[in-house]
Design a protein around this motif. Structure first.
Motif, PDB file in Angstrom:
ATOM      1  N   THR A 178      33.880  35.096 -32.697  1.00 24.14           N
ATOM      2  CA  THR A 178      34.270  33.762 -32.258  1.00 24.14           C
ATOM      3  C   THR A 178      33.074  33.111 -31.579  1.00 24.14           C
ATOM      4  O   THR A 178      32.526  33.651 -30.614  1.00 24.14           O
ATOM      5  CB  THR A 178      35.454  33.822 -31.286  1.00 24.14           C
ATOM      6  OG1 THR A 178      36.560  34.460 -31.941  1.00 24.14           O
ATOM      7  CG2 THR A 178      35.871  32.425 -30.866  1.00 24.14           C
ATOM      8  N   ILE A 179      32.657  31.967 -32.095  1.00 26.12           N
ATOM      9  CA  ILE A 179      31.510  31.251 -31.574  1.00 26.12           C
ATOM     10  C   ILE A 179      32.003  30.065 -30.746  1.00 26.12           C
ATOM     11  O   ILE A 179      32.908  29.335 -31.171  1.00 26.12           O
ATOM     12  CB  ILE A 179      30.598  30.745 -32.711  1.00 26.12           C
ATOM     13  CG1 ILE A 179      30.258  31.901 -33.656  1.00 26.12           C
ATOM     14  CG2 ILE A 179      29.337  30.114 -32.147  1.00 26.12           C
ATOM     15  CD1 ILE A 179      29.451  33.003 -33.019  1.00 26.12           C
ATOM     16  N   TYR A 180      31.418  29.885 -29.574  1.00 26.91           N
ATOM     17  CA  TYR A 180      31.787  28.780 -28.693  1.00 26.91           C
ATOM     18  C   TYR A 180      30.592  27.847 -28.512  1.00 26.91           C
ATOM     19  O   TYR A 180      29.438  28.233 -28.732  1.00 26.91           O
ATOM     20  CB  TYR A 180      32.258  29.300 -27.332  1.00 26.91           C
ATOM     21  CG  TYR A 180      33.522  30.117 -27.419  1.00 26.91           C
ATOM     22  CD1 TYR A 180      34.771  29.503 -27.420  1.00 26.91           C
ATOM     23  CD2 TYR A 180      33.466  31.507 -27.504  1.00 26.91           C
ATOM     24  CE1 TYR A 180      35.936  30.258 -27.498  1.00 26.91           C
ATOM     25  CE2 TYR A 180      34.625  32.266 -27.579  1.00 26.91           C
ATOM     26  CZ  TYR A 180      35.859  31.630 -27.584  1.00 26.91           C
ATOM     27  OH  TYR A 180      37.011  32.377 -27.676  1.00 26.91           O
ATOM     28  N   GLY A 181      30.890  26.634 -28.079  1.00 29.59           N
ATOM     29  CA  GLY A 181      29.868  25.632 -27.858  1.00 29.59           C
ATOM     30  C   GLY A 181      29.540  25.465 -26.389  1.00 29.59           C
ATOM     31  O   GLY A 181      29.654  26.407 -25.599  1.00 29.59           O
TER      32      GLY A 181
ATOM     33  N   THR B 191      23.279  20.086 -37.008  1.00 32.96           N
ATOM     34  CA  THR B 191      22.306  19.685 -38.011  1.00 32.96           C
ATOM     35  C   THR B 191      21.250  18.841 -37.307  1.00 32.96           C
ATOM     36  O   THR B 191      21.532  18.168 -36.313  1.00 32.96           O
ATOM     37  CB  THR B 191      22.936  18.864 -39.151  1.00 32.96           C
ATOM     38  OG1 THR B 191      23.543  17.673 -38.603  1.00 32.96           O
ATOM     39  CG2 THR B 191      24.004  19.669 -39.877  1.00 32.96           C
ATOM     40  N   PHE B 192      20.038  18.893 -37.834  1.00 35.24           N
ATOM     41  CA  PHE B 192      18.930  18.153 -37.255  1.00 35.24           C
ATOM     42  C   PHE B 192      18.390  17.204 -38.323  1.00 35.24           C
ATOM     43  O   PHE B 192      17.612  17.610 -39.184  1.00 35.24           O
ATOM     44  CB  PHE B 192      17.853  19.112 -36.757  1.00 35.24           C
ATOM     45  CG  PHE B 192      18.384  20.156 -35.813  1.00 35.24           C
ATOM     46  CD1 PHE B 192      18.829  19.799 -34.555  1.00 35.24           C
ATOM     47  CD2 PHE B 192      18.486  21.481 -36.190  1.00 35.24           C
ATOM     48  CE1 PHE B 192      19.338  20.743 -33.673  1.00 35.24           C
ATOM     49  CE2 PHE B 192      18.992  22.438 -35.332  1.00 35.24           C
ATOM     50  CZ  PHE B 192      19.428  22.071 -34.063  1.00 35.24           C
TER      51      PHE B 192
ATOM     52  N   ALA C 114      20.810  18.815 -23.980  1.00 33.26           N
ATOM     53  CA  ALA C 114      20.716  19.745 -25.100  1.00 33.26           C
ATOM     54  C   ALA C 114      21.399  19.168 -26.338  1.00 33.26           C
ATOM     55  O   ALA C 114      22.401  18.455 -26.241  1.00 33.26           O
ATOM     56  CB  ALA C 114      21.345  21.084 -24.724  1.00 33.26           C
ATOM     57  N   CYS C 115      20.824  19.481 -27.498  1.00 35.81           N
ATOM     58  CA  CYS C 115      21.411  19.031 -28.773  1.00 35.81           C
ATOM     59  C   CYS C 115      22.610  19.875 -29.168  1.00 35.81           C
ATOM     60  O   CYS C 115      23.572  19.367 -29.742  1.00 35.81           O
ATOM     61  CB  CYS C 115      20.373  19.110 -29.886  1.00 35.81           C
ATOM     62  SG  CYS C 115      18.890  18.146 -29.640  1.00 35.81           S
ATOM     63  N   ALA C 116      22.537  21.180 -28.906  1.00 34.95           N
ATOM     64  CA  ALA C 116      23.598  22.079 -29.362  1.00 34.95           C
ATOM     65  C   ALA C 116      23.515  23.377 -28.590  1.00 34.95           C
ATOM     66  O   ALA C 116      22.448  23.763 -28.097  1.00 34.95           O
ATOM     67  CB  ALA C 116      23.475  22.344 -30.862  1.00 34.95           C
TER      68      ALA C 116
ATOM     69  N   LEU D 117      23.496  33.139 -25.107  1.00 30.39           N
ATOM     70  CA  LEU D 117      23.477  31.681 -25.176  1.00 30.39           C
ATOM     71  C   LEU D 117      22.200  31.240 -25.874  1.00 30.39           C
ATOM     72  O   LEU D 117      21.102  31.622 -25.453  1.00 30.39           O
ATOM     73  CB  LEU D 117      23.542  31.065 -23.770  1.00 30.39           C
ATOM     74  CG  LEU D 117      23.219  29.572 -23.654  1.00 30.39           C
ATOM     75  CD1 LEU D 117      24.233  28.735 -24.419  1.00 30.39           C
ATOM     76  CD2 LEU D 117      23.153  29.141 -22.197  1.00 30.39           C
ATOM     77  N   VAL D 118      22.336  30.455 -26.933  1.00 28.69           N
ATOM     78  CA  VAL D 118      21.190  29.876 -27.637  1.00 28.69           C
ATOM     79  C   VAL D 118      21.333  28.364 -27.552  1.00 28.69           C
ATOM     80  O   VAL D 118      22.357  27.808 -27.966  1.00 28.69           O
ATOM     81  CB  VAL D 118      21.129  30.343 -29.103  1.00 28.69           C
ATOM     82  CG1 VAL D 118      19.903  29.759 -29.787  1.00 28.69           C
ATOM     83  CG2 VAL D 118      21.104  31.867 -29.180  1.00 28.69           C
ATOM     84  N   ARG D 119      20.302  27.704 -27.013  1.00 29.72           N
ATOM     85  CA  ARG D 119      20.387  26.270 -26.736  1.00 29.72           C
ATOM     86  C   ARG D 119      19.209  25.539 -27.379  1.00 29.72           C
ATOM     87  O   ARG D 119      18.080  26.027 -27.379  1.00 29.72           O
ATOM     88  CB  ARG D 119      20.410  26.045 -25.217  1.00 29.72           C
ATOM     89  CG  ARG D 119      20.531  24.608 -24.788  1.00 29.72           C
ATOM     90  CD  ARG D 119      20.832  24.545 -23.288  1.00 29.72           C
ATOM     91  NE  ARG D 119      22.213  24.955 -23.032  1.00 29.72           N
ATOM     92  CZ  ARG D 119      22.647  25.405 -21.851  1.00 29.72           C
ATOM     93  NH1 ARG D 119      21.823  25.522 -20.844  1.00 29.72           N
ATOM     94  NH2 ARG D 119      23.915  25.718 -21.699  1.00 29.72           N
ATOM     95  N   PHE D 120      19.491  24.353 -27.940  1.00 26.70           N
ATOM     96  CA  PHE D 120      18.504  23.573 -28.678  1.00 26.70           C
ATOM     97  C   PHE D 120      18.254  22.247 -27.960  1.00 26.70           C
ATOM     98  O   PHE D 120      19.202  21.575 -27.543  1.00 26.70           O
ATOM     99  CB  PHE D 120      19.010  23.266 -30.093  1.00 26.70           C
ATOM    100  CG  PHE D 120      19.314  24.482 -30.928  1.00 26.70           C
ATOM    101  CD1 PHE D 120      18.410  24.929 -31.880  1.00 26.70           C
ATOM    102  CD2 PHE D 120      20.508  25.180 -30.774  1.00 26.70           C
ATOM    103  CE1 PHE D 120      18.689  26.033 -32.660  1.00 26.70           C
ATOM    104  CE2 PHE D 120      20.796  26.290 -31.542  1.00 26.70           C
ATOM    105  CZ  PHE D 120      19.884  26.720 -32.486  1.00 26.70           C
ATOM    106  N   TRP D 121      16.975  21.868 -27.838  1.00 28.69           N
ATOM    107  CA  TRP D 121      16.582  20.547 -27.352  1.00 28.69           C
ATOM    108  C   TRP D 121      15.641  19.900 -28.353  1.00 28.69           C
ATOM    109  O   TRP D 121      14.803  20.578 -28.967  1.00 28.69           O
ATOM    110  CB  TRP D 121      15.826  20.644 -26.026  1.00 28.69           C
ATOM    111  CG  TRP D 121      16.630  20.984 -24.821  1.00 28.69           C
ATOM    112  CD1 TRP D 121      17.290  20.132 -23.989  1.00 28.69           C
ATOM    113  CD2 TRP D 121      16.832  22.293 -24.273  1.00 28.69           C
ATOM    114  NE1 TRP D 121      17.894  20.816 -22.971  1.00 28.69           N
ATOM    115  CE2 TRP D 121      17.635  22.147 -23.121  1.00 28.69           C
ATOM    116  CE3 TRP D 121      16.423  23.564 -24.651  1.00 28.69           C
ATOM    117  CZ2 TRP D 121      18.022  23.224 -22.340  1.00 28.69           C
ATOM    118  CZ3 TRP D 121      16.809  24.643 -23.891  1.00 28.69           C
ATOM    119  CH2 TRP D 121      17.608  24.468 -22.743  1.00 28.69           C
TER     120      TRP D 121
END
Length: 427
Positions: A379-382, A392-393, A338-340, A317-321
């Motif tokens: 397969t990538i999940y959100g 995108t930022f 979280a953004c993504a 899991l990779v999470r962006f804030w």
């Protein structure tokens, strides 16, 4: 954009500095400033003469290649305009609905000169150019096009600031993706020059970039790999458990005494069949990006790279804030804000994952015994194992990035990095 250099699929196509140097060494007094910094920027040895054997077209088996001195850029167009289009739709009453904005593909038209010793050499130059412009020629199962590299100006034009980790040319280099030839090359003019000893052939061709954005190099502040095997050990927790507590905004204009009619249920969105829930023990590593390192006007996209090392990895899991105040990322981060999210259920041992926001494709590379590399599309999940959308930022908000993986399936030599790549719609 500068017309002095073009690389397609890793092959040098246009290099004015090389062509001018070789032509002068052969006796043609070409009058122009070829930008001597190109060789250093591309990691080449200094250009001396054609017989040094470093020219991409030089072929010992083809004598005519020895009289082909290079491709000199004369003009390029297609970079200095945006590809955004929008078609307003007229309303029944006054005015129109603007409709969504979208980007078309980008077409880049080149005009170049082939410098040769005669007609036989010109014929070989056209053969080589037409083959080189095919790029990788659809290697593999798909035909997505190739990467194109150009410079916005002569390398070294932008001075490096004190402490800047980048090298000569990094500020000026630009990348376009999914690029292929759509017309040409075709001869538009031929002239004998240098007292009739050299043939100057003007050629045009057009390339199309299916991904219209013009990308810079990744931000220099976050190119290092982060160890996952030595990440913080977080026991008896679930990185997604707070999702159950996220508050959903409620409409404030609804009359509680007259509720609206019940709408038919929406079809369920597909989710990961292997998305786990419950408590566990994880390795957690953090990456911080300062807003001062980001461009004030260019949006950025992430490129995630993970090397699993000696063990198969599960529940990555990779999470962006967003982190506009550039606060330390060690404080608690709420998953609701979280953004993504990037969720991957499984990666084989020894594999490399790349989730590339530049081309919006993902690939896993696995070494094969005894030689070779197999590639597949994961397969990538959100968020919560749901649908994934490419993040995108658009603003320099700074970022806190957390990388989670199950501790019992994270090898000691597992590493990861997240590159942020600025992009523009014109250049």
């Amino acid at each position: 954009m500068w017309d002095g250099y073009l690389q397609l699929a890793g092959n040098e196509i246009v290099n004015t500095a090389r062509a001018v140097t070789y032509a002068r060494a052969a006796g043609l007094p070409v009058k122009c400033d070829p930008c001597d910094a190109v060789a250093q920027a591309m990691g080449d040895d200094p250009y001396w003469a054609l017989d040094d054997g470093t020219a991409p077209w030089y072929d010992l088996a083809v004598p005519a290649s020895r009289g082909f001195y290079g491709v000199m850029g004369l003009d390029v167009s297609g970079f200095n305009s945006s590809t955004i289009t929008r078609t307003p739709t007229a309303l029944i009453g006054d005015g129109s609905a603007l409709g969504p904005a979208r980007r078309n593909h980008r077409e880049v038209a080149w005009t170049v000169a082939l410098i040769t010793a005669g007609e036989a050499e010109e014929s070989y130059a056209m053969e080589w150019l037409s083959t080189a412009l095919l790029g990788s020629q659809c290697e593999g199962r798909t035909c997505n096009g190739d990467e194109m590299c150009v410079f916005s100006a002569c390398p070294g034009t932008t001075p490096l600031a004190a402490g800047d980790r980048r090298v000569l040319g990094d500020h000026e280099i630009r990348h376009l993706y999914d690029v292929g030839v759509v017309s040409g090359p075709g001869i538009t003019d031929r002239q004998w020059v240098g007292g009739g000893e050299f043939l100057w052939t003007t050629v045009t061709f057009t390339l199309a970039a299916a991904k219209p954005w013009i990308y810079h190099d990744p931000l220099a502040s976050n190119v290092d790999w982060v160890s996952l095997g030595s990440g913080q050990l977080v026991s008896n927790t679930d990185p997604d458990q707070v999702y159950q507590q996220c508050l959903e905004p409620k409409p404030c204009a609804a009359d509680p005494l007259c509720p609206p009619p019940v709408m038919p249920p929406k079809p369920p969105a597909p989710t990961s069949p292997c998305y786990p829930t419950g408590l566990g023990t994880f390795r957690r590593s953090r990456i911080q990006v300062s807003p001062l390192d980001e461009s004030s006007w260019l949006e950025s996209v992430p490129v995630l790279e993970v090397r699993t090392g000696g063990a198969a990895m599960r529940r990555l899991l990779v999470r962006f804030w967003a982190n506009p105040q550039n606060n330390p990322c060690g404080s608690y981060q709420d998953p609701c804000n979280a953004c993504a999210d990037i969720n991957v259920s499984y990666l084989p041992a020894g594999s490399t994952l790349r989730v590339d926001g530049r081309v919006q494709r993902s690939v896993v590379e696995c070494p094969q015994f005894p030689i070779g590399v197999a590639t597949s599309t994961p397969t990538i999940y959100g968020p919560k194992g749901g649908l994934f959308t490419w993040p995108t930022f658009p603003c320099p908000t700074g970022l806190c990035i957390e990388v989670w993986s199950r501790s019992d399936t994270t090898a000691a030599d597992a590493t990861a990095r997240v590159l942020l790549v600025p992009r523009a719609d014109a250049g």
